[in-house]
Design a protein around this motif. Sequence first.
Motif, PDB file in Angstrom:
ATOM      1  N   GLU A  34       1.142  -0.727   0.242  1.00 61.41           N
ATOM      2  CA  GLU A  34       0.098  -0.497   0.084  1.00 61.41           C
ATOM      3  C   GLU A  34       0.840   1.414  -0.522  1.00 61.41           C
ATOM      4  O   GLU A  34       2.376   1.196   0.705  1.00 61.41           O
ATOM      5  N   PHE A  65      -7.453   4.866  -4.569  1.00 61.56           N
ATOM      6  CA  PHE A  65      -8.816   5.784  -3.744  1.00 61.56           C
ATOM      7  C   PHE A  65      -8.187   7.212  -4.215  1.00 61.56           C
ATOM      8  O   PHE A  65      -6.294   7.612  -4.107  1.00 61.56           O
ATOM      9  N   LEU A  68      -8.532   9.249   0.468  1.00 65.72           N
ATOM     10  CA  LEU A  68      -8.681   8.132   2.785  1.00 65.72           C
ATOM     11  C   LEU A  68      -9.450   9.693   3.455  1.00 65.72           C
ATOM     12  O   LEU A  68     -10.027   8.736   4.805  1.00 65.72           O
ATOM     13  N   TYR A  70     -12.874   8.645   3.899  1.00 62.14           N
ATOM     14  CA  TYR A  70     -13.541   8.047   4.871  1.00 62.14           C
ATOM     15  C   TYR A  70     -12.919   6.056   4.763  1.00 62.14           C
ATOM     16  O   TYR A  70     -14.144   5.874   4.792  1.00 62.14           O
ATOM     17  N   SER A  71     -11.280   6.508   4.897  1.00 58.73           N
ATOM     18  CA  SER A  71     -11.454   5.503   5.581  1.00 58.73           C
ATOM     19  C   SER A  71     -10.738   5.043   6.863  1.00 58.73           C
ATOM     20  O   SER A  71     -10.127   5.967   7.287  1.00 58.73           O
ATOM     21  N   LYS A  72     -10.618   3.513   7.522  1.00 59.22           N
ATOM     22  CA  LYS A  72      -9.931   3.040   8.792  1.00 59.22           C
ATOM     23  C   LYS A  72      -9.078   2.281   7.925  1.00 59.22           C
ATOM     24  O   LYS A  72      -9.635   0.949   7.791  1.00 59.22           O
ATOM     25  N   ARG A  73      -7.708   1.994   8.510  1.00 62.65           N
ATOM     26  CA  ARG A  73      -7.457   0.797   9.039  1.00 62.65           C
ATOM     27  C   ARG A  73      -7.144   0.215  10.144  1.00 62.65           C
ATOM     28  O   ARG A  73      -6.768   0.856  10.886  1.00 62.65           O
TER      29      ARG A  73
END
Length: 87
Positions: A34, A65, A68, A70-73
């Motif tokens: 990533e 993408f 980011l 609206y993302s969470k890892r």
Amino acid sequence: MFVILVYDVTDRKVAKALKVCRKYLTWIQNSVFEGDIGEANLKKLKLELKQVIDKETDSVIIYRFNSLNYSKREVIGIEKNEQKIIL
């Protein structure tokens, strides 16, 4: 842009695919990478991978993408290659 790349290649091609991907992205787990990458470098990465893989037996998937926001890892268990933030 931010990308997640996963590959499934034959055993004899793993080292070559790994080497190419590590030039452009961060290794996360076996066959998973990533990172932030520009359009030009993404194009180079894809060209180099096309020279390594066999389209009849191997597979590469790239998730792109643009944001980011609206993302969470989340990692459950051991983080194999911990991300370090350097300012």
